[in-house]
Scaffold this motif. Structure first.
Motif, short mmCIF file in Angstrom:
data_model
loop_
_atom_site.label_atom_id
_atom_site.label_comp_id
_atom_site.label_asym_id
_atom_site.label_seq_id
_atom_site.Cartn_x
_atom_site.Cartn_y
_atom_site.Cartn_z
N MET A 198 188.89 82.00 20.80
CA MET A 198 188.50 80.66 21.20
C MET A 198 188.67 79.69 20.05
SD MET A 198 185.14 81.62 23.42
CE MET A 198 184.23 80.26 22.76
N ARG B 297 178.03 70.13 29.67
CA ARG B 297 178.09 70.23 28.22
C ARG B 297 176.71 70.10 27.61
NH1 ARG B 297 179.46 67.86 23.20
NH2 ARG B 297 181.41 68.61 22.35
N GLY C 249 179.77 77.46 29.28
CA GLY C 249 180.96 77.33 28.42
C GLY C 249 182.23 77.58 29.21
N GLY D 224 187.68 82.89 26.46
CA GLY D 224 186.29 82.71 26.89
C GLY D 224 185.85 83.84 27.81
N TYR E 230 185.18 65.96 23.70
CA TYR E 230 186.61 65.72 23.55
C TYR E 230 187.36 65.80 24.87
CZ TYR E 230 184.44 67.19 19.27
OH TYR E 230 183.55 67.33 18.23
N HIS F 125 182.15 76.64 17.05
CA HIS F 125 181.89 77.91 17.74
C HIS F 125 181.80 79.08 16.77
CE1 HIS F 125 182.80 75.64 21.38
NE2 HIS F 125 182.11 76.56 22.01
N HIS G 266 175.13 73.34 28.02
CA HIS G 266 175.77 74.32 27.12
C HIS G 266 175.19 74.20 25.70
CE1 HIS G 266 179.05 76.86 25.70
NE2 HIS G 266 179.45 75.95 24.85
N LEU H 201 182.96 74.63 31.30
CA LEU H 201 183.52 73.55 30.50
C LEU H 201 185.00 73.77 30.23
CD1 LEU H 201 180.80 72.94 27.77
CD2 LEU H 201 181.36 71.48 29.70
N GLN I 22 174.28 80.31 29.03
CA GLN I 22 174.98 79.35 28.20
C GLN I 22 176.48 79.62 28.20
OE1 GLN I 22 175.81 79.89 24.42
NE2 GLN I 22 176.16 77.76 23.93
N VAL I 23 176.83 80.91 28.15
CA VAL I 23 178.24 81.27 28.16
C VAL I 23 178.86 80.90 29.51
CG1 VAL I 23 179.76 83.26 28.16
CG2 VAL I 23 178.03 83.03 26.40
N GLU J 69 174.60 63.71 21.61
CA GLU J 69 175.11 65.07 21.43
C GLU J 69 174.14 65.90 20.58
OE1 GLU J 69 178.48 65.54 18.97
OE2 GLU J 69 179.23 67.28 20.03
N TRP K 134 189.63 68.60 18.80
CA TRP K 134 189.29 69.99 19.07
C TRP K 134 189.26 70.86 17.81
CZ3 TRP K 134 191.23 73.24 23.80
CH2 TRP K 134 190.40 72.97 24.88
N GLN L 246 188.03 71.41 31.29
CA GLN L 246 188.99 70.86 30.33
C GLN L 246 190.42 71.02 30.85
OE1 GLN L 246 189.44 69.18 27.70
NE2 GLN L 246 187.57 69.07 26.50
C1 HEM Z 1 182.60 81.84 26.83
C2 HEM Z 1 182.16 81.25 25.82
C3 HEM Z 1 182.28 79.78 25.54
C4 HEM Z 1 183.19 78.87 25.99
C5 HEM Z 1 184.38 79.10 26.92
C6 HEM Z 1 182.85 77.61 25.42
C7 HEM Z 1 183.52 76.42 25.68
C8 HEM Z 1 183.15 75.19 25.20
C9 HEM Z 1 183.79 73.96 25.53
C10 HEM Z 1 184.97 73.81 26.48
C11 HEM Z 1 183.17 72.97 24.85
C12 HEM Z 1 183.46 71.49 24.92
C13 HEM Z 1 184.42 71.02 23.92
C14 HEM Z 1 184.86 69.63 24.27
O1 HEM Z 1 184.03 68.71 24.23
O2 HEM Z 1 186.03 69.46 24.58
C15 HEM Z 1 182.14 73.58 24.07
C16 HEM Z 1 181.32 72.91 23.18
C17 HEM Z 1 180.40 73.53 22.36
N1 HEM Z 1 179.99 74.86 22.44
FE1 HEM Z 1 180.86 76.30 23.52
N2 HEM Z 1 181.76 77.77 24.60
C18 HEM Z 1 181.39 79.09 24.65
C19 HEM Z 1 180.34 79.68 23.98
C20 HEM Z 1 179.56 79.03 23.06
C21 HEM Z 1 178.56 79.66 22.27
C22 HEM Z 1 178.17 81.13 22.34
C23 HEM Z 1 178.02 78.70 21.46
C24 HEM Z 1 176.95 78.78 20.42
C25 HEM Z 1 175.93 79.48 20.42
C26 HEM Z 1 178.68 77.46 21.77
C27 HEM Z 1 178.42 76.25 21.17
C28 HEM Z 1 179.08 75.06 21.44
C29 HEM Z 1 178.90 73.86 20.68
C30 HEM Z 1 177.97 73.66 19.49
C31 HEM Z 1 179.74 72.89 21.25
C32 HEM Z 1 179.96 71.45 20.78
C33 HEM Z 1 181.09 71.50 19.79
C34 HEM Z 1 181.56 70.21 19.23
O3 HEM Z 1 181.24 69.14 19.76
O4 HEM Z 1 182.28 70.24 18.22
N3 HEM Z 1 179.62 77.70 22.74
N4 HEM Z 1 182.14 74.94 24.30
#
Ligand code: HEM
Ligand code: HEM
Ligand SMILES: [Fe+2]
Lengths: 565, 322
Positions: free
Chosen positions: A391, A52, A29, A433, B80, A344, A55, A32, A25-26, A129, A337, A36
């Protein structure tokens, strides 16, 4: 502590699966965050929306694995007997793997516009979503929840003998399944669809998961510190009750702009503003419970992550959630954002860290290496903590710029003005990240191989040298209740500054004249302040715990207290 | 004697009281929810909105099938990466959307939008067939064309069919008509240049936008027809759907097309000579290549002059298969 019940061992496979899914999952991330900064990365191969979806989907799955692992580990202790139907639990394990693999293939179909419509339902994927998976996976998940609920409820003693911890877990696993049902129907109206989608998302995280979280944290503290079950029971009951009293109508903070009437702005702002109460309550309890006795910290990483979970719940969910939960602040933060900053910290911080804590508690016992080398675990903790704080900072500040350029100035396209203005923060995200990802890798490696690597030579301090080195400094003197209160207050002061920053977008000076000074200033003070205070507080708390007499001699330290003492 | 932590006689009644309050709150929530979806709320529903023959209700399914919410927000929820789509129809209008969606990798030009206005559905929905009136009615379209027209976007091309595009337009029409209680908030800072300057510290318009699709009809006759044709296919948005090699995008690729044998959807074959190419530009629906649906490409009959069509054909001669 010895493993008393053989079925406790079933938790091991879920912890291991959790770690694997976590690392994957990471990875998504990181992808993603790169997309971006440069949307052409893997465009056409794995579009942003597919990555996404994975993720989010894996994020939910691994957190659930952590819950299941923890519940399986404590279940027999609470019931004082073996889990019923271990074969069902094994089936559940394979079902989770099948669902993860199935989703890997079906979520990609979004790139071709294939949802698998049949009988009015999207069977393969549905493009919503958090509920991206299609109906087939949805029904499988429902069956999985049913298995979990059945096993837990059948294993527990008769209801009359339940204490609050039984109630918390029993209600938690049942509600987990009940709430999921609201995501299993196609809804033709957008407003109604969003209304029900938040039933799943909001009532999960802020209704059910928080309940499971409070209960598990409570019981882990009982196990680790021999806290009195009765006082934990008191905390669990009122924690859960406050969650529901505030969160039930608090759901309305998602109903401000989805097409539902204006009156939700009043109800949502009022009740969701109370949602941090149970979190403050839980925060306070971990302080009290960790200080009831002065025993040394035996299993440091396990406690590190419990503390991290409770503290990040406080600032990620409680404070950052609070800042954008009023209609007058949410109108700006919504759809920017600023939201993933909160997402997170709250989701990984609260629930992810709890799963890792439970794994660190259980795995050494299951592998019979209570005196394991704890240095990697601590290192991993600090890496993911700084990573996720960084982050959240990049998201939140980037989001503040986004509000200004997109909503205040009305400049429209991401390829043009908005992305350009957010540039620096979009770049900071993959940097932090990476720190996070390294931490995740360290943790996964440590837990997967724990007890299989060369053992710590007898007589060496498992904590490394640091523990004894800072034993006498002022920084590591015992943490008094007064001081803990001051730290908490500092966090809320910065939280207030952030809230005022979001509010200030309403001022004519900003909104009409286009002067961003005030919101930028308040966000520029509020976010870094909050995150730094958090880092310092965790450090301070752990230093005081580590400084306790470091007698790692007795095996008695990890003894279980009977649940119904 | 007091109600301290646990165990005291006050604890049980307190807990009961809490459950009573919880039940009252649940009741409030249910009542509010019912009021939210009553008819008297006058919220639009997708079954009442259509674009030409296309229904908003079908568009919602297309929107979900492509997981648009995985990059964009809708009523502020979603991802986003791209812009919020709630009011996209209101700003840019149906013709701009129809020009954009088949090949989302490129920003439509004026000519591409004008070509869409030939469609009777578009005329009925936008209320005009003149590009000037259209751009006045949908200033968002004018702004988009002016700043980015002809450039590449960050959005990947999606394999949307003509019907799916119509349905999506209907869906976006529905979301634009929704009452979202004032969200997204109205922009109150005046003056476009001023806003750009506030965002970047400089006036970025000139630099960010490639020259808007200026009518090139006045091009001197001495201009090399191949170069003229190359310019025309850009200005008219043809390359949004056609590749200059033999790749299939929305329509067939052009590389090596000239003088090749083309299989048509009625099973017959033709040689792609000048007459065929000219006809395919002016009346694309007269002969449809096998594997493509009818009615996707607008007819350029009234949009291009004879010498312009000839210049484009000359340009097509120059493209080789790769
Ligand atoms: C290296 C670690 C991580 C990176 C770089 C990362 C990066 C991102 C990015 C770029 C997005 C998309 C935001 C957008 O739509 O513009 C995202 C969404 C999301 N990520 Fe991560 N993430 C990481 C780890 C995690 C972890 C560990 C979790 C939870 C267990 C998580 C949960 C989520 C959730 C729930 C969203 C949706 C947020 C929203 O729509 O407000 N992420 N992440
Ligand atoms: C541990 C508990 C929590 C978790 C895991 C959590 C998680 C999330 C996530 C993942 C989102 C992003 C939804 C999206 O992608 O649109 C979100 C949004 C939000 N959360 Fe939380 N949250 C928690 C607690 C809270 C609390 C306690 C509050 C209020 C005090 C709160 C207020 C909000 C608000 C206002 C939004 C934004 C809604 C919007 O503008 O779309 N959250 N939360
Ligand atoms: Fe919520």
């Amino acid at each position: 502590m010895q493993i008393e019940f053989q079925t406790q061992r079933l938790s091991m496979r879920f912890f291991m699966l959790m770690l694997v899914l976590f690392v994957l999952q990471v990875g998504y991330g990181l992808l993603l965050s790169l997309q971006q900064t440069d949307p052409t990365v893997l465009a056409g191969v794995m579009n942003f929306n597919v990555a996404r979806a994975e993720h989010l989907n894996l994020g939910i799955l691994w957190i659930l694995c952590g819950f299941i692992g923890a519940i399986l580990f404590v279940g027999p202790l609470l019931a004082k007997r073996e889990m019923v139907a271990p074969w069902l639990i094994k089936l559940l394990f394979y079902a989770v793997i099948v669902i993860a693999v199935w989703n890997f293939f079906t979520l990609r179909l979004a790139q071709f516009g294939i949802a698998g419509w049949w009988q009015g339902q999207p069977w393969l994927q549905q493009g919503l979503e958090y509920l991206e998976a299609g109906r087939i996976a949805g029904v499988l998940v429902l069956i999985g929840f049913a298995i979990l609920a059945y096993v837990v409820l059948r294993t527990f003693p008769p209801v009359r003998q339940w204490n609050e911890i039984h109630w918390g877990l029993g209600l938690g696993v049942s509600a987990l399944m009940a709430v999921w049902v609201f995501g299993l129907f196609y809804v033709a109206r957008l407003d109604l669809q969003e209304y029900f989608r938040w039933f799943v998302v909001h009532y999960w995280v802020e209704g059910v998961w928080e309940v499971i979280h409070i209960t598990l944290v409570g019981f882990l503290l009982v196990l680790m510190f021999k806290v009195d079950v009765k006082s934990v029971g008191f905390a669990v009951f009122w924690g859960v009750m406050l969650v529901w009293l505030s969160g039930l109508i608090g759901n309305a903070h998602h109903y401000f702009w989805i097409g539902t009437p204006e009156f939700w702005q009043f109800w949502g702002s009022l009740f969701s503003a109370l949602e941090p109460l149970p979190l403050v309550f839980c925060f306070w309890h971990i302080y009290l419970d960790a200080h009831v006795n002065k025993r040394p910290l035996e299993n440091a990483p396990a406690f590190y992550f419990i503390l991290g979970s409770v503290v990040l719940e406080q600032i990620g969910a409680g404070i950052l959630g609070f800042t954008m939960t009023f209609a007058l602040t949410n109108v700006w933060s919504h759809g920017t954002w600023v939201t993933p900053g909160h997402a997170h910290l709250a989701l990984f911080g609260t629930f992810g860290m709890l799963g890792i804590a439970a794994a660190y508690y259980a795995v050494p016992l299951l592998r019979k290496v209570p005196n394991y080398d704890q240095r990697l675990g601590k290192l991993g903790f600090w890496l993911v903590l700084t990573g996720v704080l960084g982050m959240a900072f990049s998201f939140a500040i980037g989001g503040t710029v986004q509000i200004y350029v997109y909503r205040i100035l009305g400049l429209d396209w991401f390829g043009g003005d908005v992305a350009r203005a957010m540039g620096v923060f979009k770049l900071m995200l993959p940097l932090f990240g990476t720190v996070f990802a390294v931490g995740a890798g360290v943790l996964a490696y440590d837990l997967l191989t724990l007890g299989r690597r060369v053992a710590v030579p007898a007589g060496t301090d498992a904590h490394g040298e640091a523990a004894t080195a800072h034993a006498t400094t002022r920084w590591s003197r015992p943490l008094s209740g007064f001081e803990a209160g001051i730290w908490l207050m500092l966090m809320w002061i910065f939280g207030t500054i952030i809230t005022l920053g979001l509010l200030s977008f309403n001022l004519p000076r900003v909104r009409v004249e286009g002067d961003p000074t005030l919101p930028y200033l308040l966000a520029g003070v509020g976010y870094p302040g909050l995150l730094l205070v958090t880092l310092l507080f965790v450090w301070r708390f752990l230093a005081s715990m580590e400084a306790r007499a470091n007698a790692v001699a007795a095996p008695s330290l990890l003894r279980v207290l009977p649940a119904q003492a | 004697m007091s109600c301290g932590t646990g165990g005291s006689s006050c604890e049980t009644p307190r807990r009961r009281g809490a459950f009573v309050v919880l039940a009252i709150l649940a009741l409030i929530f249910v009542v509010l929810s019912i009021f939210s979806f009553l008819k008297s709320r006058n919220q639009v529903t997708p079954d009442t909105v259509s674009f030409g023959p296309y229904q908003a209700a079908d568009g919602k399914r297309v929107f979900q099938a492509y997981n648009c919410m995985g990059c964009h927000t809708m009523v502020g929820n979603g991802a986003y990466l791209g812009p919020d789509l709630t009011q996209e129809y209101k700003h840019a209008g149906p013709a701009w959307l129809a020009a954009f969606l088949p090949s989302a990798g490129g920003w439509p030009t004026t000519a591409a939008v004008r070509a869409q206005l030939l469609d009777p559905n578009q005329q009925a929905d936008g209320g005009t067939d003149s590009i000037e009136a259209y751009l006045k009615k949908f200033p968002g379209a004018a702004e988009r064309i002016e700043r980015r027209g002809g450039g590449t976007t960050m959005m990947p091309n999606l394999p949307l069919t003509k019907d799916e595009i119509g349905q999506l337009i209907a869906y976006l029409k529905y979301t634009s008509a929704m009452n979202t209680e004032g969200w997204p908030p109205k922009v109150e800072v005046q003056g476009f240049d001023r806003r750009v300057q506030l965002a970047h510290g400089v006036i970025a318009t000139a630099e960010a936008a490639p020259a808007p699709a200026a009518p090139t009809a006045a091009a001197p006759a001495t201009v090399d027809p191949v170069a003229h044709g190359a310019q025309l296919v850009k200005d008219n948005g043809c390359v949004a759907c056609h590749a200059t090699d033999d790749k299939k995008l929305v329509g067939p690729g052009w590389g090596g097309l000239y003088n090749s044998t083309v299989k048509l959807s009625d099973g017959s074959t033709v040689i792609a000579d000048d007459a065929y190419l000219r006809e395919s530009i002016r009346q694309p629906n007269a002969k449809i290549v096998a594997g493509y649906p009818t009615g996707v490409m607008p007819a350029y009959e009234t949009l291009l002059k004879d010498d312009e069509v000839n210049a484009i054909v000359a340009y097509l001669h120059s493209l080789e298969k790769q």
